[in-house]
Scaffold this motif. Sequence first.
Motif, mmCIF file in Angstrom:
data_model
loop_
_atom_site.group_PDB
_atom_site.id
_atom_site.type_symbol
_atom_site.label_atom_id
_atom_site.label_comp_id
_atom_site.label_asym_id
_atom_site.label_seq_id
_atom_site.Cartn_x
_atom_site.Cartn_y
_atom_site.Cartn_z
ATOM 1 N N ALA A 21 0.882 -1.124 0.048
ATOM 2 C CA ALA A 21 0.156 0.091 -0.149
ATOM 3 C C ALA A 21 0.898 1.271 -0.184
ATOM 4 O O ALA A 21 1.821 1.282 0.748
ATOM 5 N N TYR A 22 0.435 2.338 -0.708
ATOM 6 C CA TYR A 22 1.383 3.472 -0.557
ATOM 7 C C TYR A 22 0.557 4.620 -1.224
ATOM 8 O O TYR A 22 -0.606 4.584 -1.726
ATOM 9 N N PRO A 23 1.099 5.854 -0.966
ATOM 10 C CA PRO A 23 0.360 7.009 -1.174
ATOM 11 C C PRO A 23 0.336 7.397 -2.673
ATOM 12 O O PRO A 23 1.428 7.120 -3.353
ATOM 13 N N THR A 24 -0.793 7.990 -3.167
ATOM 14 C CA THR A 24 -0.845 8.420 -4.639
ATOM 15 C C THR A 24 -1.252 9.791 -4.549
ATOM 16 O O THR A 24 -1.346 10.418 -3.385
ATOM 17 N N TYR A 28 -4.749 6.410 -1.085
ATOM 18 C CA TYR A 28 -3.813 5.251 -0.793
ATOM 19 C C TYR A 28 -4.120 4.169 -2.084
ATOM 20 O O TYR A 28 -5.006 3.905 -2.046
ATOM 21 N N ARG A 144 -7.440 6.844 2.793
ATOM 22 C CA ARG A 144 -6.461 8.046 2.756
ATOM 23 C C ARG A 144 -5.553 8.053 3.809
ATOM 24 O O ARG A 144 -4.902 9.012 3.795
ATOM 25 N N SER A 145 -5.403 7.233 4.680
ATOM 26 C CA SER A 145 -4.188 6.912 5.681
ATOM 27 C C SER A 145 -3.616 5.672 5.930
ATOM 28 O O SER A 145 -4.350 4.825 5.476
ATOM 29 N N VAL A 146 -2.302 5.720 6.413
ATOM 30 C CA VAL A 146 -1.731 4.431 6.854
ATOM 31 C C VAL A 146 -2.614 3.766 7.809
ATOM 32 O O VAL A 146 -2.840 2.552 7.809
ATOM 33 N N VAL A 149 -5.573 1.968 6.111
ATOM 34 C CA VAL A 149 -5.171 0.707 5.397
ATOM 35 C C VAL A 149 -4.874 -0.220 6.293
ATOM 36 O O VAL A 149 -5.323 -1.573 6.057
ATOM 37 N N VAL A 160 3.193 -1.500 4.005
ATOM 38 C CA VAL A 160 2.688 -0.038 3.897
ATOM 39 C C VAL A 160 3.511 1.052 3.868
ATOM 40 O O VAL A 160 4.475 1.065 4.755
ATOM 41 N N LEU A 165 -0.295 11.982 1.167
ATOM 42 C CA LEU A 165 -1.306 11.986 -0.154
ATOM 43 C C LEU A 165 -0.748 13.234 -1.089
ATOM 44 O O LEU A 165 -0.240 14.067 -0.536
#
Length: 185
Positions: A21-24, A28, A144-146, A149, A160, A165
């Motif tokens: 999982a990663y921010p875009t 996420y 929208r957050s760790v 997720v 993660v 973002l």
Amino acid sequence: MASKLHIDRAARTVLAGGIVAYPTEAVYGLGCLPFEHDAVRRLIALKQRSRRKGFVLIAAELGQLDDIVILPERPLRDEILASWPGPVTWSLPARSRMPDWLTGGRETVAVRVTRHPLASLLCRRAGHALVSTSANLSGRAPLRSVLQVRREFGALVDYVLPGALGDLTRPTVIRDGRTGATLRA
């Protein structure tokens, strides 16, 4: 910004066939190597989504898409290249080797050269374009957050990547690379 250790660990995870999982730009994302069938199958099951939907692929640079899509002729080609790196996803004709699990059985695949610094760096470190689908169960709001997720997926995601973002409030626009029409605003 995430440390080099975080980015290296995320890249090693996808290269080993894992899901990260990663921010875009807006939410996420969940990603893996696009040609790693077991990882993509796992991602489809994780999200509880139809195999017919296909996936968006992100890249750090145009060269990472050479074996994936065929760019159209001018003037549409110029418009596509002017939008990258950036938050515009284009549905382009897929190369013949593209598997149905990525295209959803269509002749096209959605791709983007991302401007998001962590997503781009992850693609660079992995040396590949990556599957990029919103981190959420199918039909639910994107995360929208760790913390969101980790609550939603727990250990089902192999790593993660923490980070901010981008500045978009909605997922990227998707446009048809054959006609220029907007498919998702």
